[in-house]
Write an enzyme that holds these catalytic residues in place. Structure first.
Site, PDB file in Angstrom:
ATOM      1  N   ASP A   1      -9.887  -5.247  -4.990  1.00 42.31           N
ATOM      2  CA  ASP A   1      -9.284  -4.175  -4.063  1.00 42.31           C
ATOM      3  C   ASP A   1      -9.936  -2.824  -4.414  1.00 42.31           C
ATOM      4  OD1 ASP A   1      -7.808  -2.453  -2.748  1.00 42.31           O
ATOM      5  OD2 ASP A   1      -5.883  -3.282  -3.229  1.00 42.31           O
TER       6      ASP A   1
ATOM      7  N   HIS B 252      -7.728  -5.205  -0.574  1.00 43.97           N
ATOM      8  CA  HIS B 252      -6.340  -4.756  -0.473  1.00 43.97           C
ATOM      9  C   HIS B 252      -5.494  -5.166   0.675  1.00 43.97           C
ATOM     10  CE1 HIS B 252      -3.981  -1.264  -0.679  1.00 43.97           C
ATOM     11  NE2 HIS B 252      -4.049  -0.902   0.739  1.00 43.97           N
TER      12      HIS B 252
ATOM     13  N   SER C 159       0.746  -1.222  -0.021  1.00 41.29           N
ATOM     14  CA  SER C 159       0.230  -0.203  -0.055  1.00 41.29           C
ATOM     15  C   SER C 159       0.819   1.385  -0.048  1.00 41.29           C
ATOM     16  CB  SER C 159      -0.910   0.108   1.282  1.00 41.29           C
ATOM     17  OG  SER C 159      -2.001   0.957   0.989  1.00 41.29           O
TER      18      SER C 159
END
Length: 442
Positions: free
Chosen positions: A207, A238, A161
């Site tokens: 995601d 995610h 991320s």
């Protein structure tokens, strides 16, 4: 932005499975041909295993080295020489110890040294995380208790991320890195147009934080000349690798790192073409994904080269001006602290840009601090330190404008022309980003 960050903060606990194809297989290279090769010949089963052939252990990292501490994982075997290393950052608001700690023993068991970092702030953005990943690699190779186990010329970065965006940011700033892996990477600060480091991007089909279309757009911004791979994991949200291993990531990320960090062509067979397509929605790559042959590029020899007098004679206070940028080698904020890394900055004729080249080949600033190489490998930091006369503080001012370190033979090098671009060591090649002029201040 606020909505996306809220999702990033909330995405720390999720799971999934998945991944898909293209290209050309390659033969196995022998250990005699490749001094960086580690471990037995890989198999389909071994690359999919969370437990590799190397016993490993770990040690905690304290705070105070440019990041908020963390943990180092490393093979206990000392019979095979040094290992390549990887620094890993967690995602937005996350902790490495909660989110990605499983990756440490996994990669260490396959022959890597891993440093997982906690960030200075859990709200740090991608560029800050990239800076901290580079600081972690510098600590690992120069000051850590396992620095003698690490090959400082074979380093990589990874993250999830915002940490994945940090890994990509680090790659764009330190081209000497061998690989970068962004797992559902969020990179609000830039695209990858200047990324020259072999790069792998993962996305999750489900995601909604870093969507496949966002990840694909990021991947598409890579130069066509940069070795790369993109994988979309079927059904993955995610956090598909948060707190647990993921079989698709394991069997694909490991070969990519082996290829580019260990120059190990034995692993190309698993990615070119993709050997196991189960759980894969999309796979793209620059196959055949062959590593650069492990031969040393032409560099300034470690013996003292024949050098003419510098632009200004010894003992003259001078600015050290980059030929490419027109900016000066600068000590940030006029710091006098040992270990302060030097950078490029607009020339201002102040004392923190005033360098004196001495008859003993030192580059002195403030009269008692010296330009100092913190390591010998590609990407090693260049800093100021109290003068002590050792070879890592001695510099040859060469006829082609390069300045090479007496200890390592590598040259002062800068990866950007911008204010704040950090100076590093790199194999001498004589391009404009390695040429500097000593311009007298008088």
């Amino acid at each position: 932005m606020r909505g996306r960050l809220a999702k990033l903060a909330a995405a720390g606990i999720a799971a999934a499975v998945g991944l898909f194809t293209i290209a050309v297989a390659t033969g196995s290279a022998s250990a005699a041909d490749n001094p960086y090769q580690r471990g037995p010949d890989p198999t389909r089963a071994s690359v999919a295993s969370e437990n590799g052939p190397f016993a490993n252990t770990s040690v905690a990292v304290p705070t105070g080295y440019g990041f908020n501490g963390g943990r180092i994982y490393y093979p206990t075997d000392t019979s095979q020489g040094t290992f390549g290393a990887i620094a890993i950052s967690p995602g937005y608001t996350a902790l490495f110890s909660v989110e990605l700690a499983w990756m440490g023993p996994w990669l260490a068991s396959h022959g890597f040294v891993v440093i997982g970092i906690e960030t200075n702030s859990r709200n740090d953005f991608d560029t800050a995380r990239g800076t901290q990943l580079l600081a972690a690699l510098d600590y690992l190779t120069q000051q850590s208790p396992v620095r003698d186990r690490v090959d400082s010329s074979r380093l990589a970065v990874a993250g999830h991320s915002m940490g994945g965006g940090g890994a990509l940011s680090a790659a764009m700033r330190r081209s000497s890195l061998k690989a970068a892996v962004g797992i559902a990477p969020y990179s609000p600060s830039s695209n990858l147009a200047t990324d020259r480091v072999p790069t792998m991007v993962f996305s999750g089909q489900a995601d909604t934080v870093v969507t496949p279309s966002y990840a694909t757009g990021l991947y598409n911004s890579l130069p066509t000349t940069t070795e790369s791979a993109y994988l979309e994991v079927a059904g993955a949200d995610h956090g598909f690798m948060v707190g647990r291993s993921n079989p698709v990531l394991i069997r694909t990320m490991l070969p990519f790192l082996k290829i580019f960090v260990d120059n190990d062509a034995r692993y190309s067979q698993f990615l070119c073409p993709l050997l196991d397509t189960s759980g894969v929605v999309t796979y793209r790559s620059t196959c055949p994904l062959l590593p650069t042959p492990p031969t040393s590029p032409t560099a300034t020899p470690t013996t003292t080269p024949t050098t003419p007098p510098p632009t200004s004679p010894p003992g003259t206070a001078s600015q050290l001006v980059g030929a490419q940028s027109g900016r000066c080698v600068d000590v940030p904020n006029a710091s006098r602290a040992n270990g302060t890394r030097v950078q490029l900055w607009d020339c201002n004729r102040q004392s923190n840009q005033s360098w004196t080249y001495t008859s003993t080949k030192q580059l002195q600033v403030y009269g008692d601090m010296c330009l100092d190489a913190a390591g010998t490998g590609n990407g090693a930091a260049v800093q100021i330190y109290g003068c002590h006369g050792q070879a890592n503080q001695q510099w040859n001012v060469n006829s082609n404008g390069t300045i090479s370190n007496v200890q390592s033979g590598r040259c002062l090098d800068v990866w950007s022309t911008a204010n704040g671009a950090q100076i590093q060591l790199y194999d001498c090649h004589g391009q404009t980003n390695q040429r500097f002029n000593l311009t007298p201040l008088a």
